[in-house]
Motif scaffolding. Structure first.
Motif, mmCIF file in Angstrom:
data_model
loop_
_atom_site.group_PDB
_atom_site.id
_atom_site.type_symbol
_atom_site.label_atom_id
_atom_site.label_comp_id
_atom_site.label_asym_id
_atom_site.label_seq_id
_atom_site.Cartn_x
_atom_site.Cartn_y
_atom_site.Cartn_z
ATOM 1 N N LEU A 82 0.828 -1.210 0.000
ATOM 2 C CA LEU A 82 0.000 0.000 0.000
ATOM 3 C C LEU A 82 0.864 1.263 0.000
ATOM 4 N N ALA A 83 1.943 1.241 0.773
ATOM 5 C CA ALA A 83 2.838 2.399 0.808
ATOM 6 C C ALA A 83 3.460 2.637 -0.565
ATOM 7 N N ALA A 84 3.855 1.577 -1.236
ATOM 8 C CA ALA A 84 4.425 1.724 -2.579
ATOM 9 C C ALA A 84 3.386 2.280 -3.553
ATOM 10 N N MET A 85 2.142 1.826 -3.432
ATOM 11 C CA MET A 85 1.081 2.355 -4.298
ATOM 12 C C MET A 85 0.821 3.824 -4.015
ATOM 13 N N ILE A 86 0.842 4.195 -2.744
ATOM 14 C CA ILE A 86 0.591 5.591 -2.371
ATOM 15 C C ILE A 86 1.693 6.498 -2.908
ATOM 16 N N VAL A 87 2.930 6.025 -2.922
ATOM 17 C CA VAL A 87 4.032 6.819 -3.457
ATOM 18 C C VAL A 87 3.996 6.829 -4.982
ATOM 19 N N LEU A 88 3.642 5.730 -5.582
ATOM 20 C CA LEU A 88 3.679 5.602 -7.038
ATOM 21 C C LEU A 88 2.575 6.399 -7.734
ATOM 22 N N ALA A 89 1.399 6.450 -7.143
ATOM 23 C CA ALA A 89 0.269 7.117 -7.798
ATOM 24 C C ALA A 89 0.520 8.603 -8.059
ATOM 25 N N PRO A 90 0.916 9.408 -7.067
ATOM 26 C CA PRO A 90 1.148 10.824 -7.379
ATOM 27 C C PRO A 90 2.322 11.050 -8.326
ATOM 28 N N LEU A 91 3.306 10.179 -8.264
ATOM 29 C CA LEU A 91 4.449 10.312 -9.155
ATOM 30 C C LEU A 91 4.024 10.116 -10.609
ATOM 31 N N LYS A 92 3.214 9.117 -10.854
ATOM 32 C CA LYS A 92 2.729 8.882 -12.218
ATOM 33 C C LYS A 92 1.764 9.990 -12.649
ATOM 34 N N LEU A 93 0.954 10.487 -11.727
ATOM 35 C CA LEU A 93 0.075 11.609 -12.068
ATOM 36 C C LEU A 93 0.887 12.835 -12.452
#
Length: 128
Positions: A82-93
């Motif tokens: 979940l932490a990796a997803m939370i970091v990855l989502a704004p970066l890709k946005l």
């Protein structure tokens, strides 16, 4: 010529212009590729590399989550996923927004050039 024919011709011309604009659009992958040639290219490459690493970590954590036998280790790997997803989502946005910003800037520059060309042709006509 009656008004109906004029309206139909005008709509046909606008439709053809819109079709040309849509064909000229490179799409998502073309915009992303263009963003690598912008002034922010260093940050985009750096962010893409970082996103790639986080994506790999996310895959690893998810795999470990599904392979875990104990509840405590499942919770650990699940929280890391979940932490990796939370970091990855704004970066890709941010990467997608940056590519969109670059496309808008290019279009504004094209419109400026077109306006300058129109002004030059008008001035030439007035001077003639």
């Amino acid at each position: 010529m009656d008004i109906d024919k004029q309206i139909k011709e005008q709509l046909k011309q606008e439709s053809e212009q819109l079709d040309q604009l849509l064909q000229a659009d490179k799409g998502l992958f073309g915009r992303i590729q263009d963003s690598y040639h912008s002034s922010m290219s260093f940050w985009i490459v750096y962010s893409f590399f970082f996103a790639f690493l986080i994506g790999g970590a996310l895959c690893f954590c998810a795999y470990q989550f599904f392979q875990a036998q104990e509840t405590q280790s499942m919770i650990f790997w699940g929280v890391l996923s979940l932490a990796a997803m939370i970091v990855l989502a704004p970066l890709k946005l941010w990467l997608l927004n940056e590519s969109g910003r670059q496309a808008v800037l290019r279009e504004i520059k094209r419109m400026e050039i077109r306006q300058e060309q129109r002004i030059q042709t008008l001035l030439e006509k007035l001077n003639s």
